[in-house]
Design a protein around this motif. Structure first.
Motif, mmCIF file in Angstrom:
data_model
loop_
_atom_site.group_PDB
_atom_site.id
_atom_site.type_symbol
_atom_site.label_atom_id
_atom_site.label_comp_id
_atom_site.label_asym_id
_atom_site.label_seq_id
_atom_site.Cartn_x
_atom_site.Cartn_y
_atom_site.Cartn_z
ATOM 1 N N UNK A 192 0.840 -1.211 0.000
ATOM 2 C CA UNK A 192 0.000 0.000 0.000
ATOM 3 C C UNK A 192 0.869 1.254 0.000
ATOM 4 N N UNK A 193 1.984 1.229 0.744
ATOM 5 C CA UNK A 193 2.891 2.381 0.768
ATOM 6 C C UNK A 193 3.472 2.633 -0.619
ATOM 7 N N UNK A 194 3.964 1.585 -1.265
ATOM 8 C CA UNK A 194 4.554 1.736 -2.601
ATOM 9 C C UNK A 194 3.540 2.270 -3.596
ATOM 10 N N UNK A 195 2.317 1.763 -3.512
ATOM 11 C CA UNK A 195 1.275 2.202 -4.441
ATOM 12 C C UNK A 195 0.922 3.674 -4.211
ATOM 13 N N UNK A 196 0.889 4.125 -2.960
ATOM 14 C CA UNK A 196 0.583 5.532 -2.673
ATOM 15 C C UNK A 196 1.637 6.457 -3.262
ATOM 16 N N UNK A 197 2.883 5.993 -3.316
ATOM 17 C CA UNK A 197 3.947 6.804 -3.905
ATOM 18 C C UNK A 197 3.833 6.826 -5.430
ATOM 19 N N UNK A 198 3.577 5.674 -6.021
ATOM 20 C CA UNK A 198 3.584 5.552 -7.480
ATOM 21 C C UNK A 198 2.335 6.140 -8.130
ATOM 22 N N UNK A 199 1.177 5.926 -7.547
ATOM 23 C CA UNK A 199 -0.094 6.283 -8.204
ATOM 24 C C UNK A 199 -0.156 7.713 -8.735
ATOM 25 N N UNK A 246 -7.128 -1.724 -14.353
ATOM 26 C CA UNK A 246 -6.587 -1.082 -13.154
ATOM 27 C C UNK A 246 -5.063 -1.060 -13.172
ATOM 28 N N UNK A 247 -4.495 0.127 -12.971
ATOM 29 C CA UNK A 247 -3.046 0.305 -13.042
ATOM 30 C C UNK A 247 -2.306 -0.550 -12.020
ATOM 31 N N UNK A 248 -2.831 -0.623 -10.820
ATOM 32 C CA UNK A 248 -2.123 -1.367 -9.782
ATOM 33 C C UNK A 248 -2.010 -2.848 -10.137
ATOM 34 N N UNK A 249 -3.072 -3.416 -10.691
ATOM 35 C CA UNK A 249 -3.027 -4.824 -11.070
ATOM 36 C C UNK A 249 -2.018 -5.046 -12.190
ATOM 37 N N UNK A 250 -2.002 -4.140 -13.166
ATOM 38 C CA UNK A 250 -1.065 -4.265 -14.280
ATOM 39 C C UNK A 250 0.382 -4.125 -13.791
ATOM 40 N N UNK A 251 0.620 -3.135 -12.922
ATOM 41 C CA UNK A 251 1.965 -2.959 -12.381
ATOM 42 C C UNK A 251 2.411 -4.179 -11.576
ATOM 43 N N UNK A 300 11.357 0.469 -1.347
ATOM 44 C CA UNK A 300 11.551 -0.358 -0.152
ATOM 45 C C UNK A 300 12.408 0.373 0.875
ATOM 46 N N UNK A 301 13.435 1.081 0.407
ATOM 47 C CA UNK A 301 14.295 1.843 1.328
ATOM 48 C C UNK A 301 13.494 2.948 2.000
ATOM 49 N N UNK A 302 12.647 3.637 1.232
ATOM 50 C CA UNK A 302 11.837 4.716 1.788
ATOM 51 C C UNK A 302 10.778 4.188 2.748
ATOM 52 N N UNK A 303 10.218 3.023 2.408
ATOM 53 C CA UNK A 303 9.186 2.438 3.281
ATOM 54 C C UNK A 303 9.779 2.029 4.626
ATOM 55 N N UNK A 304 11.001 1.526 4.604
ATOM 56 C CA UNK A 304 11.619 1.063 5.846
ATOM 57 C C UNK A 304 11.948 2.214 6.778
ATOM 58 N N UNK A 305 12.082 3.436 6.202
ATOM 59 C CA UNK A 305 12.406 4.599 7.043
ATOM 60 C C UNK A 305 11.196 5.478 7.313
ATOM 61 N N UNK A 306 10.048 5.122 6.684
ATOM 62 C CA UNK A 306 8.836 5.948 6.858
ATOM 63 C C UNK A 306 8.249 5.768 8.252
#
Length: 254
Positions: free
Chosen positions: A8-15, A29-34, A248-254
């Protein structure tokens, strides 16, 4: 949910960074394709083996190529790496074996395939920041010298930045390119150097970060072996793997 899917964190950044399509037929749906694209990237499987939960394989492949041509992956890479630590930058390369199907493309165009003792190879060139995360990427044929692509990878150095590289980059031209931007090269001298250059062994030890980056990059099997006929598609896969490592690096420090 597959372990390769976006969190969910990665998707919030990318969307917010994906193209908008206000008119026309609603797209899958973009998320499913990604998630389908990342499944191929991580597993190394052919597109035709894409699980049905990600939708039609042609949809995933076509969007991967269409967005590559539109520069979406390049913009995503720039966006997630914008906050990089530029005080220390490291440049290096790694050779990737090309699968035989990568050599069946159209002849004539430069697809960054070179023949060496180990067979067909492509060389990935990377600049990483002080945290070992990728900033700039490039490709050459496997037999190309590391200095061949330096001009395009080290042309955005900040003042007072320190550039770490191995002896393959010890050339007057490369040192001048770095110094002209106000940066400092920390590169060990080749044996045939006639004068002693300023070099810090302590700083040079930080280069292990770029080796660790290559190790993480090769966890993505679509990168560890080149299956793509087009160099542009292979570079896009490397960009996507790099984007995932940043997220992943950003999520681990969020």
């Amino acid at each position: 949910m597959s372990r390769y899917d976006l969190t969910d964190f990665e998707w919030r950044v990318i969307q917010p960074l994906l193209p908008n399509k206000p008119r026309g037929v609603p797209r899958v749906e973009d998320r499913r394709v990604l998630n389908g694209i990342f499944w191929v990237l991580r597993s190394g499987a052919p597109w035709r083996d894409l699980p049905e939960r990600y939708g039609p394989r042609t949809t995933c492949y076509n969007r991967f190529v269409r967005w590559r041509k539109a520069g979406v992956w390049h913009r995503l890479m720039d966006a997630v790496s914008a906050a990089h630590d530029s005080e220390i930058q490291m440049i290096d390369s790694t050779s990737i074996r090309a699968h035989q199907q990568a050599a069946t493309g159209k002849r004539g165009a430069d697809q960054c395939l070179g023949r060496s003792r180990g067979g067909l190879t492509t060389k990935i060139h990377v600049v990483v920041d002080a945290c070992g995360l990728p900033i700039r990427l490039g490709l050459t044929a496997g037999q190309a010298h590391d200095g061949q692509i330096v001009d395009t990878l080290l042309d955005h150095l900040g003042p007072r930045a320190i550039v770490l590289a191995d002896k393959a980059y010890d050339a007057d031209r490369i040192r001048e390119l770095i110094q002209q931007q106000g940066a400092t090269p920390n590169i060990p001298a080749k044996r045939n150097r006639k004068w002693k250059l300023c070099f810090s062994k302590r700083l040079y030890r930080e280069r292990n970060l770029i080796e660790r980056f290559f190790s993480k990059l090769k966890h993505f099997r679509r990168v560890a072996t080149r299956y793509d006929k087009l160099a542009a598609n292979f570079l896009a896969m490397i960009q996507l793997a790099s984007i995932r490592l940043w997220l992943r690096a950003n999520e681990s420090t969020a």
